[in-house]
Design a protein around this motif. Structure first.
Motif, PDB file in Angstrom:
ATOM      1  N   SER A 130       0.824  -1.207   0.000  1.00 27.72           N
ATOM      2  CA  SER A 130       0.000   0.000   0.000  1.00 27.72           C
ATOM      3  C   SER A 130       0.861   1.261   0.000  1.00 27.72           C
ATOM      4  O   SER A 130       2.021   1.245   0.431  1.00 27.72           O
ATOM      5  CB  SER A 130      -0.919  -0.002   1.224  1.00 27.72           C
ATOM      6  OG  SER A 130      -0.175  -0.272   2.401  1.00 27.72           O
TER       7      SER A 130
ATOM      8  N   LEU B 102      -1.768   7.546 -10.648  1.00 30.83           N
ATOM      9  CA  LEU B 102      -2.618   6.966  -9.606  1.00 30.83           C
ATOM     10  C   LEU B 102      -3.408   5.785 -10.146  1.00 30.83           C
ATOM     11  O   LEU B 102      -3.561   4.761  -9.469  1.00 30.83           O
ATOM     12  CB  LEU B 102      -3.580   8.018  -9.052  1.00 30.83           C
ATOM     13  CG  LEU B 102      -2.981   9.088  -8.141  1.00 30.83           C
ATOM     14  CD1 LEU B 102      -4.044  10.117  -7.770  1.00 30.83           C
ATOM     15  CD2 LEU B 102      -2.368   8.490  -6.875  1.00 30.83           C
ATOM     16  N   GLU B 103      -3.894   5.922 -11.365  1.00 29.05           N
ATOM     17  CA  GLU B 103      -4.657   4.837 -11.982  1.00 29.05           C
ATOM     18  C   GLU B 103      -3.796   3.585 -12.133  1.00 29.05           C
ATOM     19  O   GLU B 103      -4.249   2.463 -11.845  1.00 29.05           O
ATOM     20  CB  GLU B 103      -5.176   5.282 -13.349  1.00 29.05           C
ATOM     21  CG  GLU B 103      -6.130   4.300 -13.989  1.00 29.05           C
ATOM     22  CD  GLU B 103      -6.768   4.838 -15.262  1.00 29.05           C
ATOM     23  OE1 GLU B 103      -7.484   4.066 -15.912  1.00 29.05           O
ATOM     24  OE2 GLU B 103      -6.538   6.018 -15.597  1.00 29.05           O
TER      25      GLU B 103
ATOM     26  N   HIS C  87      -9.707   6.249  -6.847  1.00 26.59           N
ATOM     27  CA  HIS C  87      -8.400   5.591  -6.744  1.00 26.59           C
ATOM     28  C   HIS C  87      -7.990   5.296  -5.294  1.00 26.59           C
ATOM     29  O   HIS C  87      -7.017   4.567  -5.075  1.00 26.59           O
ATOM     30  CB  HIS C  87      -7.324   6.458  -7.394  1.00 26.59           C
ATOM     31  CG  HIS C  87      -7.564   6.738  -8.844  1.00 26.59           C
ATOM     32  ND1 HIS C  87      -7.743   5.737  -9.774  1.00 26.59           N
ATOM     33  CD2 HIS C  87      -7.674   7.908  -9.527  1.00 26.59           C
ATOM     34  CE1 HIS C  87      -7.946   6.268 -10.962  1.00 26.59           C
ATOM     35  NE2 HIS C  87      -7.919   7.586 -10.847  1.00 26.59           N
ATOM     36  N   PHE C  88      -8.708   5.873  -4.323  1.00 33.10           N
ATOM     37  CA  PHE C  88      -8.305   5.762  -2.921  1.00 33.10           C
ATOM     38  C   PHE C  88      -9.313   4.958  -2.104  1.00 33.10           C
ATOM     39  O   PHE C  88     -10.523   5.092  -2.278  1.00 33.10           O
ATOM     40  CB  PHE C  88      -8.146   7.157  -2.315  1.00 33.10           C
ATOM     41  CG  PHE C  88      -7.059   7.966  -2.952  1.00 33.10           C
ATOM     42  CD1 PHE C  88      -5.737   7.816  -2.553  1.00 33.10           C
ATOM     43  CD2 PHE C  88      -7.346   8.866  -3.972  1.00 33.10           C
ATOM     44  CE1 PHE C  88      -4.729   8.554  -3.153  1.00 33.10           C
ATOM     45  CE2 PHE C  88      -6.338   9.610  -4.577  1.00 33.10           C
ATOM     46  CZ  PHE C  88      -5.029   9.447  -4.166  1.00 33.10           C
TER      47      PHE C  88
ATOM     48  N   LYS D  97      -2.943  -0.698  -2.677  1.00 38.31           N
ATOM     49  CA  LYS D  97      -4.029   0.045  -2.035  1.00 38.31           C
ATOM     50  C   LYS D  97      -3.523   1.468  -1.776  1.00 38.31           C
ATOM     51  O   LYS D  97      -2.424   1.640  -1.236  1.00 38.31           O
ATOM     52  CB  LYS D  97      -4.419  -0.618  -0.714  1.00 38.31           C
ATOM     53  CG  LYS D  97      -4.962  -2.033  -0.876  1.00 38.31           C
ATOM     54  CD  LYS D  97      -5.211  -2.661   0.479  1.00 38.31           C
ATOM     55  CE  LYS D  97      -5.708  -4.093   0.339  1.00 38.31           C
ATOM     56  NZ  LYS D  97      -5.913  -4.735   1.669  1.00 38.31           N
ATOM     57  N   LEU D  98      -4.323   2.467  -2.139  1.00 41.00           N
ATOM     58  CA  LEU D  98      -3.906   3.860  -2.034  1.00 41.00           C
ATOM     59  C   LEU D  98      -4.739   4.606  -0.987  1.00 41.00           C
ATOM     60  O   LEU D  98      -5.950   4.402  -0.876  1.00 41.00           O
ATOM     61  CB  LEU D  98      -4.040   4.567  -3.379  1.00 41.00           C
ATOM     62  CG  LEU D  98      -3.343   3.926  -4.589  1.00 41.00           C
ATOM     63  CD1 LEU D  98      -3.492   4.820  -5.812  1.00 41.00           C
ATOM     64  CD2 LEU D  98      -1.869   3.632  -4.300  1.00 41.00           C
TER      65      LEU D  98
ATOM     66  N   ALA E 113      -3.006   2.128  -8.538  1.00 37.83           N
ATOM     67  CA  ALA E 113      -4.172   1.516  -7.895  1.00 37.83           C
ATOM     68  C   ALA E 113      -4.420   0.086  -8.379  1.00 37.83           C
ATOM     69  O   ALA E 113      -5.114  -0.682  -7.717  1.00 37.83           O
ATOM     70  CB  ALA E 113      -5.404   2.375  -8.137  1.00 37.83           C
TER      71      ALA E 113
END
Length: 205
Positions: free
Chosen positions: A3, A96-97, A128-129, A104-105, A100
C-alpha cells in the motif's frame, strides 16, 4: 509493499492559488487582519495543522478570535476548492490509476475536515483511494493518523509519500518507509526513497 499512503499538498497538488484567493476574500472583510496573504507565506505553512498555521500567519489575533477567523477561512476555502480545484502535478491521475492496479492507495494530510473531500469533488480522484484521514476529523497528529489508516485497513507493508521533514517524521513515528517528493513545498533531511516528479512513482514501484 502492499500500500501507498500519500500526503496531499505539495505531493499530489498545489492548491495555493485557490486557497490564497479564498483567504484574501475573508481578510477583506476583517477589521484586524490588514495584510493580504501571499502564496509564499502559504507555502511556508504547508504541512502544519490549522492552529499552527493561524499562530504563524495571524499573531495579531487572540486565540478565540483567531479560531473563529480560521474557521471562516476554512469554510470559504473548501467552497472555492470544490468549485475551482487546485493544480494537480503532472500526470497525477494517470499514475494513480496505474498504482491503484497494484497497491491500495490512501491519503493522510494535516488538513481540516472537508479539505480532502473538496480535492475529491473537483478532481474526481476518489475512485483511486480506499480511505483517508486528517486531524480535522480525529484531532490526532499526522503520525497517529497514518497508524490509524494502517490499523483500520490491516496494512502490512505501507510506505508514506510526502514533501516535508514533518512528513518524514510522521512516517518514522508510524514505523514505515518514507518517500520524499522533492518537487514539493518543503525539504527532508533523510528519506528511504526520493522522487523528483510524480511520474517517478511508477518507476520506483
Amino acid at each position: 509493499m502492499d500500500s501507498i499512503i500519500f500526503d496531499l499538498d505539495g505531493t499530489l497538488w498545489d492548491p495555493r492559488k485557490t486557497v490564497v484567493f479564498a483567504w484574501n476574500k475573508v481578510i477583506e472583510n476583517h477589521d484586524k487582519v490588514k495584510k493580504e496573504l501571499t502564496s509564499q507565506q502559504l507555502k511556508e505553512t504547508m504541512g502544519l495543522q490549522m492552529h499552527e498555521i493561524g499562530r504563524k500567519l495571524f499573531p495579531e489575533l487572540e486565540e478565540k478570535e483567531r479560531e473563529q477567523f480560521l474557521n471562516t477561512c476554512s469554510e470559504v476555502e473548501k467552497e472555492h476548492l470544490s468549485e475551482k480545484g487546485g493544480n494537480l502535478y503532472e500526470n497525477v491521475e494517470e499514475v494513480l490509476e496505474d498504482l491503484a492496479k497494484k497497491y491500495k492507495l490512501f491519503i493522510v494530510s494535516n488538513c481540516q475536515h472537508g479539505y480532502i473531500e473538496a480535492f475529491y469533488e473537483y478532481h474526481r480522484l476518489e475512485k483511486h483511494f480506499i480511505d483517508y484521514e486528517n486531524p480535522g476529523r480525529t484531532g490526532l497528529s499526522k503520525g497517529e493518523n497514518i497508524k490509524l489508516i494502517i490499523e483500520r485497513n490491516h496494512l502490512k507493508q505501507p510506505v508514506y509519500v510526502g514533501d516535508t521533514d514533518g512528513d518524514r517524521k510522521s512516517a518514522q513515528d508510524a514505523g514505515i518507509p518514507f518517500v520524499y517528493a522533492r518537487y514539493g513545498f518543503g525539504e527532508a533531511s533523510n528519506y528511504d526513497y526520493v522522487i523528483d516528479s510524480f511520474d517517478e512513482m511508477n518507476e520506483l514501484f
